[in-house]
Write a protein that holds these residues in place. Structure first.
Motif, mmCIF file in Angstrom:
data_model
loop_
_atom_site.group_PDB
_atom_site.id
_atom_site.type_symbol
_atom_site.label_atom_id
_atom_site.label_comp_id
_atom_site.label_asym_id
_atom_site.label_seq_id
_atom_site.Cartn_x
_atom_site.Cartn_y
_atom_site.Cartn_z
ATOM 1 N N GLN A 122 -1.109 6.333 -4.616
ATOM 2 C CA GLN A 122 -0.352 6.588 -3.388
ATOM 3 C C GLN A 122 0.077 5.280 -2.739
ATOM 4 O OE1 GLN A 122 0.465 9.695 -1.762
ATOM 5 N NE2 GLN A 122 1.707 8.321 -0.497
ATOM 6 N N VAL A 123 1.341 5.234 -2.380
ATOM 7 C CA VAL A 123 1.884 4.136 -1.583
ATOM 8 C C VAL A 123 2.425 4.740 -0.299
ATOM 9 C CG1 VAL A 123 3.692 2.386 -1.404
ATOM 10 C CG2 VAL A 123 2.437 2.675 -3.553
ATOM 11 N N THR A 124 1.917 4.260 0.823
ATOM 12 C CA THR A 124 2.366 4.759 2.122
ATOM 13 C C THR A 124 2.849 3.583 2.955
ATOM 14 O OG1 THR A 124 0.753 6.565 2.046
ATOM 15 C CG2 THR A 124 1.734 6.041 4.188
ATOM 16 N N VAL A 125 4.074 3.688 3.429
ATOM 17 C CA VAL A 125 4.672 2.626 4.230
ATOM 18 C C VAL A 125 4.895 3.179 5.632
ATOM 19 C CG1 VAL A 125 6.539 0.960 4.436
ATOM 20 C CG2 VAL A 125 5.804 1.746 2.165
ATOM 21 N N SER A 126 4.240 2.585 6.604
ATOM 22 C CA SER A 126 4.373 3.047 7.983
ATOM 23 C C SER A 126 5.478 2.274 8.691
ATOM 24 C CB SER A 126 3.050 2.864 8.720
ATOM 25 O OG SER A 126 2.709 1.490 8.782
ATOM 26 N N SER A 127 6.133 2.957 9.625
ATOM 27 C CA SER A 127 7.250 2.335 10.347
ATOM 28 C C SER A 127 6.766 1.600 11.576
ATOM 29 C CB SER A 127 8.275 3.394 10.724
ATOM 30 O OG SER A 127 7.666 4.396 11.489
ATOM 31 N N SER A 130 -3.314 1.071 -10.640
ATOM 32 C CA SER A 130 -4.046 0.667 -9.441
ATOM 33 C C SER A 130 -3.112 -0.113 -8.519
ATOM 34 C CB SER A 130 -5.257 -0.200 -9.814
ATOM 35 O OG SER A 130 -4.837 -1.379 -10.483
ATOM 36 N N GLY A 131 -3.555 -0.306 -7.286
ATOM 37 C CA GLY A 131 -2.821 -1.169 -6.376
ATOM 38 C C GLY A 131 -2.114 -0.488 -5.225
ATOM 39 N N GLY A 132 -2.158 0.828 -5.162
ATOM 40 C CA GLY A 132 -1.509 1.504 -4.052
ATOM 41 C C GLY A 132 -2.252 1.282 -2.746
ATOM 42 N N GLY A 133 -1.675 1.768 -1.666
ATOM 43 C CA GLY A 133 -2.321 1.631 -0.381
ATOM 44 C C GLY A 133 -1.371 1.877 0.767
ATOM 45 N N LEU A 134 -1.834 1.501 1.945
ATOM 46 C CA LEU A 134 -1.061 1.665 3.180
ATOM 47 C C LEU A 134 -0.592 0.297 3.648
ATOM 48 C CD1 LEU A 134 -0.122 3.299 5.685
ATOM 49 C CD2 LEU A 134 -2.420 2.921 6.631
ATOM 50 N N VAL A 135 0.685 0.198 3.959
ATOM 51 C CA VAL A 135 1.256 -1.074 4.403
ATOM 52 C C VAL A 135 2.323 -0.796 5.439
ATOM 53 C CG1 VAL A 135 3.019 -1.107 2.590
ATOM 54 C CG2 VAL A 135 2.200 -3.261 3.565
ATOM 55 N N GLN A 136 2.519 -1.754 6.327
ATOM 56 C CA GLN A 136 3.578 -1.612 7.320
ATOM 57 C C GLN A 136 4.933 -1.938 6.696
ATOM 58 O OE1 GLN A 136 2.445 -4.114 10.666
ATOM 59 N NE2 GLN A 136 1.552 -2.352 11.712
ATOM 60 N N ALA A 137 5.960 -1.386 7.293
ATOM 61 C CA ALA A 137 7.318 -1.664 6.830
ATOM 62 C C ALA A 137 7.552 -3.176 6.819
ATOM 63 C CB ALA A 137 8.335 -0.973 7.730
ATOM 64 N N GLY A 138 8.185 -3.636 5.757
ATOM 65 C CA GLY A 138 8.416 -5.060 5.586
ATOM 66 C C GLY A 138 7.338 -5.755 4.781
ATOM 67 N N GLY A 139 6.250 -5.062 4.558
ATOM 68 C CA GLY A 139 5.138 -5.640 3.816
ATOM 69 C C GLY A 139 5.318 -5.539 2.318
ATOM 70 N N SER A 140 4.266 -5.940 1.596
ATOM 71 C CA SER A 140 4.315 -5.978 0.142
ATOM 72 C C SER A 140 3.076 -5.331 -0.455
ATOM 73 C CB SER A 140 4.393 -7.430 -0.353
ATOM 74 O OG SER A 140 5.547 -8.083 0.112
ATOM 75 N N LEU A 141 3.256 -4.823 -1.649
ATOM 76 C CA LEU A 141 2.164 -4.306 -2.462
ATOM 77 C C LEU A 141 2.459 -4.634 -3.912
ATOM 78 C CD1 LEU A 141 1.432 -0.714 -1.061
ATOM 79 C CD2 LEU A 141 -0.107 -2.678 -0.962
ATOM 80 N N ARG A 142 1.415 -4.723 -4.704
ATOM 81 C CA ARG A 142 1.568 -4.939 -6.138
ATOM 82 C C ARG A 142 0.796 -3.868 -6.879
ATOM 83 N NH1 ARG A 142 -0.975 -9.487 -10.088
ATOM 84 N NH2 ARG A 142 0.844 -9.899 -11.422
ATOM 85 N N LEU A 143 1.515 -3.137 -7.723
ATOM 86 C CA LEU A 143 0.896 -2.121 -8.554
ATOM 87 C C LEU A 143 0.661 -2.681 -9.948
ATOM 88 C CD1 LEU A 143 3.039 1.030 -7.642
ATOM 89 C CD2 LEU A 143 1.027 0.109 -6.478
ATOM 90 N N SER A 144 -0.421 -2.230 -10.563
ATOM 91 C CA SER A 144 -0.732 -2.620 -11.934
ATOM 92 C C SER A 144 -0.948 -1.368 -12.770
ATOM 93 C CB SER A 144 -2.000 -3.470 -11.996
ATOM 94 O OG SER A 144 -1.866 -4.642 -11.247
#
Length: 120
Positions: free
Chosen positions: A115-120, A6-20
């Motif tokens: 899914q992890v998506t990083v937008s520019s 779990s823990g994926g998602g959409l984040v802007q470049a430079g951001g953070s996410l934590r997967l478990s």
């Protein structure tokens, strides 16, 4: 062994996410747990892995200094803290464990991807 990520998602470049990733079932033989990712071009690469015993870690060169893998042995859970995310980190992330079987053989198990998506 079953793996629940779990823990994926959409984040802007430079951001953070934590997967478990939580393991269940016959977890007593877990040798290591880690994360792989599959990019849109379908190449799959090792991102990070951590051993159950001594906690030794290994990272892909592309994520060193930005990602940190850690574990909670009591909860049979592994975490991937992803900082300073880049668009090229966009991928489906899969949890994997290598587990010793009853006959001393090493068995690999995969979780469903997140899914992890990083937008520019």
């Amino acid at each position: 062994v079953q793996l629940q990520a779990s823990g994926g998602g959409l984040v802007q470049a430079g951001g953070s996410l934590r997967l478990s990733c939580a393991a269940s079932g016959s977890t007593y033989g877990i040798k290591d747990m880690g994360w792989y990712r599959q990019a849109p071009d379908n190449t799959r690469e090792l991102v990070a892995v951590i051993t159950s015993g001594d906690g030794a870690t290994k990272y892909a060169d592309s994520v060193k200094g930005r990602f940190t893998i850690s574990k909670d042995n009591a909860e049979n859970t592994v975490y991937l803290q992803m900082n300073s995310l880049k668009p090229e980190d966009t991928a489906v992330y899969y949890c994997r464990t290598n587990t010793w079987g009853d006959r001393g053989n090493l068995l690999g198990y995969w979780g469903k991807g997140t899914q992890v998506t990083v937008s520019s």
